[in-house]
Design a protein around this motif. Structure first.
Motif, mmCIF file in Angstrom:
data_model
loop_
_atom_site.group_PDB
_atom_site.id
_atom_site.type_symbol
_atom_site.label_atom_id
_atom_site.label_comp_id
_atom_site.label_asym_id
_atom_site.label_seq_id
_atom_site.Cartn_x
_atom_site.Cartn_y
_atom_site.Cartn_z
ATOM 1 N N LYS A 1 68.353 31.726 37.338
ATOM 2 C CA LYS A 1 68.031 33.022 37.948
ATOM 3 C C LYS A 1 69.212 33.415 38.811
ATOM 4 C CE LYS A 1 63.171 33.899 37.756
ATOM 5 N NZ LYS A 1 62.083 34.625 38.423
ATOM 6 N N TRP B 1 61.035 29.576 39.923
ATOM 7 C CA TRP B 1 60.136 30.685 40.291
ATOM 8 C C TRP B 1 60.867 31.784 41.036
ATOM 9 C CZ3 TRP B 1 55.827 31.120 37.777
ATOM 10 C CH2 TRP B 1 55.196 29.976 37.279
ATOM 11 N N SER B 2 61.287 31.495 42.266
ATOM 12 C CA SER B 2 61.840 32.545 43.128
ATOM 13 C C SER B 2 63.254 32.933 42.693
ATOM 14 C CB SER B 2 61.861 32.032 44.569
ATOM 15 O OG SER B 2 62.646 32.860 45.376
ATOM 16 N N ASN C 1 56.117 34.866 42.448
ATOM 17 C CA ASN C 1 57.171 33.840 42.338
ATOM 18 C C ASN C 1 57.365 33.077 43.646
ATOM 19 O OD1 ASN C 1 57.557 34.884 39.820
ATOM 20 N ND2 ASN C 1 59.345 36.088 40.387
ATOM 21 N N TYR C 2 57.320 33.814 44.766
ATOM 22 C CA TYR C 2 57.519 33.150 46.062
ATOM 23 C C TYR C 2 56.343 32.220 46.364
ATOM 24 C CZ TYR C 2 60.974 36.885 46.491
ATOM 25 O OH TYR C 2 62.016 37.740 46.272
ATOM 26 N N LYS D 1 54.445 30.727 44.061
ATOM 27 C CA LYS D 1 54.557 29.559 43.168
ATOM 28 C C LYS D 1 55.656 28.613 43.642
ATOM 29 C CE LYS D 1 52.634 28.904 39.640
ATOM 30 N NZ LYS D 1 51.382 28.111 39.401
ATOM 31 N N GLU D 2 56.761 29.177 44.123
ATOM 32 C CA GLU D 2 57.860 28.358 44.647
ATOM 33 C C GLU D 2 57.343 27.481 45.788
ATOM 34 O OE1 GLU D 2 61.382 28.815 43.851
ATOM 35 O OE2 GLU D 2 62.215 27.520 45.414
#
Lengths: 193, 532
Positions: free
Chosen positions: A34, A60-61, B243-244, B246-247
């Motif tokens: 990413k 993820w992030s 996403n944050y 899940k992170e």
């Protein structure tokens, strides 16, 4: 395995080319990636950064957490310090040693250097001079990528060399070789003597 | 096949592959790359997909609605504040309904990286009573396009697609799907004339579709529930916020992922019933948090941006999400000492610099002078060393604010606007000023491009004198100058003369943007090399 990298510098210094090459190598190696970039107004001579995350597992992030970056790769010494809160205590800074002064209140260079030198793991080099010596005045970013290569670990030096060849292929063999030479000089500069 | 794409590029490719016939857009960070990607794609040429830039977001929205009327699939792209410009057409397109699929993309900019506010476009979707999609990652950006067009055609309504800067400008590998054909020309046979009697009926029709939109969101593959948390905390994660979350927590949480609206209320209620409190994590403004509070009533604890568990402003980060989840931060370096801000600045050699060089002289001589600015690279004239601007509000506001201030008696009232911003929203304001011969001095700083977003074509290039004269400008007070350092004294003198005139003056400093000039020189050299 994962590597979180902050690429930074001043708008126009070519950090996105470094990101493109690492991205090409990572994609070929089948890694997850990413990469959050800065576009728009801040590209005009302001501070710019890109969060680049590589992993063998799902990412993820798009952003790297504070104290999470394994590596800060910076085209400019003061800019490398801007993201210090994001560097892991075990992380490394790889930076150009030459200030880019386009603001009136640029900090004292000696103080800046001593702050950098006091950090646990810092590699500094006058990448512009090295690029010049390689006969590639526009290759400072490739010298910097070479300096960072041994610290990337998730990608080998050879994988990065092959990505440079791919990315610059359409510009011809001479440009590929000039960039590889600059890259190799960067690698050599950080190798233990 | 996988491709490494920005969120914006994934949207663009998804749209092309979903059978797009036209993209309509005005450049605006962080949405610009969508249209640029479509412009450069081989299928665009092959299929004759419309992709030329529009004059502003309103003309874009209306043209796209016309394409939809004709039965084809159209995409409108803009940054969040562009929604304000096209709002009339946008809100009413929900009342007319659509024929060919119509997707409106709004790229929001939480943290205001390149914007003057952080308004949340989801409010516009709710306001217009239409479905909203909010992809969480680059893959969903691609996948959502086919669904959005299909759904738009199924319910005969436009749909809003909302992304934020961090997704628009972040790259990841995207699995590419099938390529669908474009729609044939097939004009609508419905009634689209929004006379009050018809509009009332059509509005009832729109209201009648709300249950269907809600049901689609409840069943959407983009919305899903994940169970596995040991704590009795339910997390509603909207769009990129997922996403944050899940992170931070991996699989150890009870999550409702929301990427399609209206908010799936049954799923929210179920999550609330299975937990003791909810945390709403959303990028932008607390849109869902407010809805969830209303849905669950005052007795149920709902945490988020309104309660201070997450910051009230600014984009989400992995760090603020971890804090909201009560996860402690590890050791980190202290912020550096030898650090100075490095704001963006006008390029060396830029013509806007010479305009401000002359303006600075005027402001120093006339302390009562006020310079009303506008949106573009030249907004940087507000910063040192020029410090020339008193205001920058929205596209076109320089001319009209100068007029209003002059109406109130302020002298000298000066407006600075770029060429692209002038055609976007400045022309109508100039007409107002000309009709009253308002005592204002308007500088149209023409660099022959839309510079700040990377040098896109500017709609009015080569037409500015004709536009001003056509609006009724007195030719004696319309001047074109070349902004170069050596001409600064002459430009300053011209400004003095025109400020002394008690009526509308227009001065057009014209010199190509040095970035596009360099690009054009490279392209010319390349073309010459390939000829030889």
């Amino acid at each position: 395995m994962k590597k979180d990298i902050i690429l930074c510098g001043v708008g126009g210094q070519g950090i996105l080319s470094i990101a493109t090459i690492i991205g090409e190598a990572a994609t070929k190696a089948g890694l997850h990636l990413k990469q959050a970039e800065v576009h728009g107004m801040s590209q005009r001579g302001g501070d710019v950064q890109s969060n680049l995350r590589l992993s063998t597992d799902q990412i993820w992030s798009d952003l790297i957490p504070q104290a999470g970056a394994d590596l800060i790769i910076s085209m400019e010494p003061m800019e490398s310090l801007r993201y210090l809160a994001y560097l892991s205590p075990k992380g490394t800074i790889v930076t150009s040693s030459k200030p880019f002064v386009n603001i009136p209140n640029y900090p004292d260079e000696a103080a800046l250097n001593s702050e950098l030198d006091a950090l646990p793991s810092v590699k500094k080099l006058d990448i512009e001079t090295v690029a010049h010596e390689c006969g590639n005045v526009r290759g400072a970013n490739m010298v910097l990528l070479g300096m960072a290569a041994p610290y990337l670990e998730i990608l080998s030096v050879d994988q990065l060399r092959s990505a440079i060849a791919t990315v610059f292929a359409r510009k011809g063999e001479d440009i590929v070789n000039a960039n590889l030479k600059a890259f190799d000089a960067g690698v050599a500069a950080v190798q233990p003597q | 096949m996988k491709k490494l794409l920005l969120g914006d590029e994934a949207i663009a490719l998804g749209a092309i592959h979903a059978g797009l016939s036209g993209v309509y857009a005005y450049p605006g960070t962080p949405s610009t790359e969508i249209t640029e990607f479509i412009q450069g794609h081989p299928l665009t040429k092959e299929r004759g997909i419309h992709s030329r830039w529009c004059t502003n977001e309103k003309t874009a929205m209306e043209a796209a609605l016309g394409m939809s009327y004709a039965g084809k699939r159209a995409l409108v792209c803009m940054k969040h504040v562009g929604m304000n410009v096209c709002a009339d057409a946008f809100v009413n397109s929900a009342v007319t309904g659509v024929h060919g699929g119509l997707v409106v993309l709004a790229a929001d900019d939480p943290s205001m990286h390149s914007s003057q506010n952080e308004q949340d476009s989801r409010f516009y979707g709710k306001f217009a009573l239409i479905p909203i999609f909010e992809p969480s990652n680059q893959q969903e950006c691609y996948d959502v396009m086919a669904k959005a067009f299909e759904f738009s055609e199924a319910i005969k309504e436009p749909v809003l697609l909302r992304v934020v800067t961090r997704l628009a400008h972040s790259r990841a590998a995207v699995e590419i799907g099938e390529v669908r054909d474009t729609n044939p020309m097939n004009p609508s046979t419905d009634q689209w004339v929004l006379l009050p009697g018809i509009a009332r009926k059509k509005y009832e029709v729109l209201l009648g579709k709300q249950a269907q939109m809600l049901e689609a969101a409840e069943k959407s593959a983009f919305n899903r529930v994940e169970k596995g948390g040991k704590q009795r905390l339910g997390i509603i994660a909207c769009g990129i916020a997922y996403n944050y979350v899940k992170e931070a927590v991996g699989n150890d949480a009870n999550i409702l992922k929301v990427s399609q609206y209206p908010l799936p209320e049954a799923q929210v209620k179920a999550l609330a019933a299975e937990n003791d409190a909810l945390l709403v994590v959303e990028d932008g403004q607390p849109v869902v948090e407010q809805d969830v509070k209303a849905l669950l009533g005052a007795g149920y604890p709902v945490k988020g941006r309104l309660t201070g568990d997450l910051p009230r402003t600014g984009e989400l980060t992995p760090d603020c999400v971890c804090r909201a989840l009560g996860m402690p931060a590890g050791p980190a370096f202290e912020p550096a000492q030898n650090l100075a801000g490095r704001p963006p600045q006008l390029c060396k050699g830029c013509g806007h610099r010479d305009v401000y060089g002359a303006l600075r002289e005027i402001i120093d001589e006339m302390p009562d002078a006020r310079v009303f600015g506008d949106i573009g690279c030249y907004t940087l004239g507000a910063l040192p060393p020029f410090k020339a601007l008193s205001s920058t509000v929205d596209m076109g506001a320089s001319i009209t604010m100068a007029k209003g201030a002059a109406d109130a008696g302020l002298r000298p009232a000066i407006a600075v606007i770029g060429d692209s911003t002038f055609t976007h929203s400045g022309m109508t304001g100039l007409l107002d000023a000309i009709n009253e011969n308002s005592p204002i001095t308007v500088i149209i700083s023409d660099n022959l491009t839309t510079g700040m977003t990377g040098g896109q074509d500017s709609a009015g290039t080569n037409k500015f004198e004709a536009i001003c004269l056509g609006l009724g400008m007195d030719p004696a007070h319309l001047h074109v100058v070349t902004p170069l350092p050596k001409n600064i004294p002459a430009i300053a003198q011209l400004l003095r003369d025109e400020i002394a005139y008690e009526g509308v003056s227009v001065i057009i400093p014209r010199r190509e943007c040095i970035q596009t000039a360099a690009r054009h020189a490279r392209e010319a050299a390349k073309a010459k090399a390939s000829q030889n």
